[in-house]
Design a protein around this motif. Structure first.
Motif, PDB file in Angstrom:
ATOM      1  N   VAL A 116      27.114  26.857  30.442  1.00  0.00           N
ATOM      2  CA  VAL A 116      28.344  27.418  31.108  1.00  0.00           C
ATOM      3  C   VAL A 116      29.351  28.028  30.443  1.00  0.00           C
ATOM      4  CG1 VAL A 116      30.623  26.269  32.427  1.00  0.00           C
ATOM      5  CG2 VAL A 116      28.288  25.301  32.785  1.00  0.00           C
ATOM      6  N   GLU A 117      29.539  27.877  29.089  1.00  0.00           N
ATOM      7  CA  GLU A 117      30.384  28.637  28.338  1.00  0.00           C
ATOM      8  C   GLU A 117      29.960  29.870  28.221  1.00  0.00           C
ATOM      9  OE1 GLU A 117      33.794  29.426  26.411  1.00  0.00           O
ATOM     10  OE2 GLU A 117      33.268  27.654  27.130  1.00  0.00           O
ATOM     11  N   ALA A 118      28.623  30.299  28.026  1.00  0.00           N
ATOM     12  CA  ALA A 118      28.029  31.684  28.090  1.00  0.00           C
ATOM     13  C   ALA A 118      28.050  32.374  29.269  1.00  0.00           C
ATOM     14  CB  ALA A 118      26.684  31.414  27.586  1.00  0.00           C
TER      15      ALA A 118
ATOM     16  N   ARG B  69      32.270  42.593  23.042  1.00  0.00           N
ATOM     17  CA  ARG B  69      33.566  42.058  23.708  1.00  0.00           C
ATOM     18  C   ARG B  69      33.159  41.165  24.654  1.00  0.00           C
ATOM     19  NH1 ARG B  69      37.318  47.174  24.608  1.00  0.00           N
ATOM     20  NH2 ARG B  69      38.650  45.485  25.171  1.00  0.00           N
ATOM     21  N   THR B  70      33.770  39.915  24.945  1.00  0.00           N
ATOM     22  CA  THR B  70      33.357  38.889  25.911  1.00  0.00           C
ATOM     23  C   THR B  70      34.528  38.625  26.486  1.00  0.00           C
ATOM     24  OG1 THR B  70      33.253  36.888  24.194  1.00  0.00           O
ATOM     25  CG2 THR B  70      31.294  37.948  24.717  1.00  0.00           C
ATOM     26  N   ALA B  71      34.574  37.802  27.751  1.00  0.00           N
ATOM     27  CA  ALA B  71      35.772  37.216  28.382  1.00  0.00           C
ATOM     28  C   ALA B  71      36.537  36.785  27.401  1.00  0.00           C
ATOM     29  CB  ALA B  71      35.210  36.694  29.570  1.00  0.00           C
ATOM     30  N   ALA B  72      37.683  36.672  27.445  1.00  0.00           N
ATOM     31  CA  ALA B  72      38.620  35.815  26.710  1.00  0.00           C
ATOM     32  C   ALA B  72      38.990  34.521  27.342  1.00  0.00           C
ATOM     33  CB  ALA B  72      40.121  36.479  26.683  1.00  0.00           C
ATOM     34  N   ARG B  73      38.907  33.446  26.542  1.00  0.00           N
ATOM     35  CA  ARG B  73      38.980  32.256  26.953  1.00  0.00           C
ATOM     36  C   ARG B  73      40.108  31.509  26.514  1.00  0.00           C
ATOM     37  NH1 ARG B  73      37.626  29.008  29.606  1.00  0.00           N
ATOM     38  NH2 ARG B  73      36.252  27.681  28.846  1.00  0.00           N
ATOM     39  N   THR B  74      40.781  30.561  27.112  1.00  0.00           N
ATOM     40  CA  THR B  74      41.833  29.682  26.772  1.00  0.00           C
ATOM     41  C   THR B  74      41.150  28.597  25.811  1.00  0.00           C
ATOM     42  OG1 THR B  74      41.261  28.565  28.854  1.00  0.00           O
ATOM     43  CG2 THR B  74      42.867  29.961  29.266  1.00  0.00           C
ATOM     44  N   THR B  75      42.119  27.860  25.111  1.00  0.00           N
ATOM     45  CA  THR B  75      41.860  26.919  24.343  1.00  0.00           C
ATOM     46  C   THR B  75      42.429  25.660  24.556  1.00  0.00           C
ATOM     47  OG1 THR B  75      43.475  27.655  22.568  1.00  0.00           O
ATOM     48  CG2 THR B  75      41.232  28.680  22.263  1.00  0.00           C
ATOM     49  N   LYS B  76      41.793  24.535  24.013  1.00  0.00           N
ATOM     50  CA  LYS B  76      42.594  23.309  24.478  1.00  0.00           C
ATOM     51  C   LYS B  76      43.844  23.060  23.670  1.00  0.00           C
ATOM     52  CE  LYS B  76      38.770  20.713  23.496  1.00  0.00           C
ATOM     53  NZ  LYS B  76      37.957  19.431  23.660  1.00  0.00           N
TER      54      LYS B  76
ATOM     55  N   ARG C  30      45.039  24.160  31.075  1.00  0.00           N
ATOM     56  CA  ARG C  30      44.952  23.808  32.354  1.00  0.00           C
ATOM     57  C   ARG C  30      44.329  24.692  33.164  1.00  0.00           C
ATOM     58  NH1 ARG C  30      48.174  19.843  34.705  1.00  0.00           N
ATOM     59  NH2 ARG C  30      48.972  21.077  36.468  1.00  0.00           N
ATOM     60  N   LEU C  31      44.017  25.862  32.452  1.00  0.00           N
ATOM     61  CA  LEU C  31      42.952  26.791  33.048  1.00  0.00           C
ATOM     62  C   LEU C  31      41.753  26.985  32.067  1.00  0.00           C
ATOM     63  CD1 LEU C  31      45.648  29.609  34.130  1.00  0.00           C
ATOM     64  CD2 LEU C  31      44.509  28.179  35.655  1.00  0.00           C
ATOM     65  N   GLY C  32      40.515  26.966  32.869  1.00  0.00           N
ATOM     66  CA  GLY C  32      39.439  27.351  31.908  1.00  0.00           C
ATOM     67  C   GLY C  32      38.692  25.984  31.396  1.00  0.00           C
ATOM     68  N   ILE C  33      39.333  24.682  32.025  1.00  0.00           N
ATOM     69  CA  ILE C  33      38.395  23.539  31.883  1.00  0.00           C
ATOM     70  C   ILE C  33      37.253  23.440  32.296  1.00  0.00           C
ATOM     71  CG2 ILE C  33      40.881  22.450  31.843  1.00  0.00           C
ATOM     72  CD1 ILE C  33      39.761  20.718  34.174  1.00  0.00           C
TER      73      ILE C  33
END
Length: 262
Positions: free
Chosen positions: A240-242, A11-18, A21-24
């Protein structure tokens, strides 16, 4: 470009997708050859949102048009460095700059005043001019001069005025060194400046220049996995993604706890 399929046993932190405007992740490039960029975006383009040709490199890069085309094919915005626009302003050539950037196909421009001491009113005029030309504007707050005192309420006020002038994004100055603007001379994050921008009362997302791993980790730990990070080295995209997902020791405990609480 979809995010590559990952294993599912953690279980890892949820990420936004392209598009987002958040998580860029906003990469700064000092002049990578076209073939090198092609290899990077083929491998990791799903994790990159903006690719900035640092400082004035776009002006002397014979391959810049091909690079912009390549980046856009991977849903990555191409942006010239803010210092280049400041140089154009200093020489009275801002309209020529906008003609050049638009002709090449840049999606966005960075409007800053940290290199030349550009007056705040002139900065706002540049934002208005850039928006009129159809550019998405990243408005940077802060100085590149380490002798310049960064005052939180002044940053917040400048941010509000920049957004009122038409900027879509706010950028917190940190340079490639991570030792000015948002940071102390030894690279520590100024939490008071972060609080000032987060509490500035605008709807615009804030992008934090964070070239160092410990700065990235502080921002992820305090603002979450989907904090906007800029001045990321082209060699650190996957790292950075990790980090965002809690898969490095710097963020493992905070992001793991957040993921397991949802």
């Amino acid at each position: 470009m979809p995010i590559p399929e990952s294993p599912r046993f953690l279980r890892t932190a949820a990420r936004t997708t392209k598009p987002r405007r958040l998580g860029i992740t906003h990469v700064i490039d000092p002049g990578t050859p076209l073939a090198g960029i092609e290899a990077l975006v083929e491998a990791h383009g799903a994790f990159v949102d903006v690719w900035k040709s640092g400082f004035g490199t776009a002006y002397v890069d014979a391959a810049i048009a091909s690079k912009i085309e390549l980046l856009q094919a991977h849903d990555i915005k191409a942006c010239p460095g803010g210092t280049l626009l400041e140089a154009a302003w200093l020489q009275g050539r801002t309209e020529a700059f906008f003609d050049w950037a638009g002709g090449l196909g840049f999606d966005c421009v960075e409007v800053s005043r940290g290199a030349t001491g550009l007056p705040a009113a002139a900065k706002r005029d540049l934002i208005v001019g850039a928006r009129a030309r159809g550019f998405e504007v990243f408005a940077e707050v802060g100085s590149k001069d380490p002798r310049h005192e960064a005052v939180p309420h002044e940053w917040a006020e400048e941010a509000r005025r920049d957004i009122d002038s038409g900027a879509s994004w706010l950028v917190a100055e940190g340079r490639e060194s991570g030792t000015v603007g948002l940071y102390t001379a030894d690279g520590l994050v100024r939490a008071d400046l972060v609080d000032a921008l987060e509490g500035a009362g605008t709807d615009a997302p804030v992008v934090y220049e964070a070239p160092r791993r410990e700065q990235q980790a502080w921002l992820v730990n305090h603002l979450g996995a989907n904090v906007n990070l800029a001045n990321i080295s082209r060699d650190e995209i996957l790292a950075v993604e990790a980090l965002r997902r809690g898969l490095r020791s710097d963020t493992l405990r905070t992001r793991l706890a957040a993921a397991c609480s949802t």
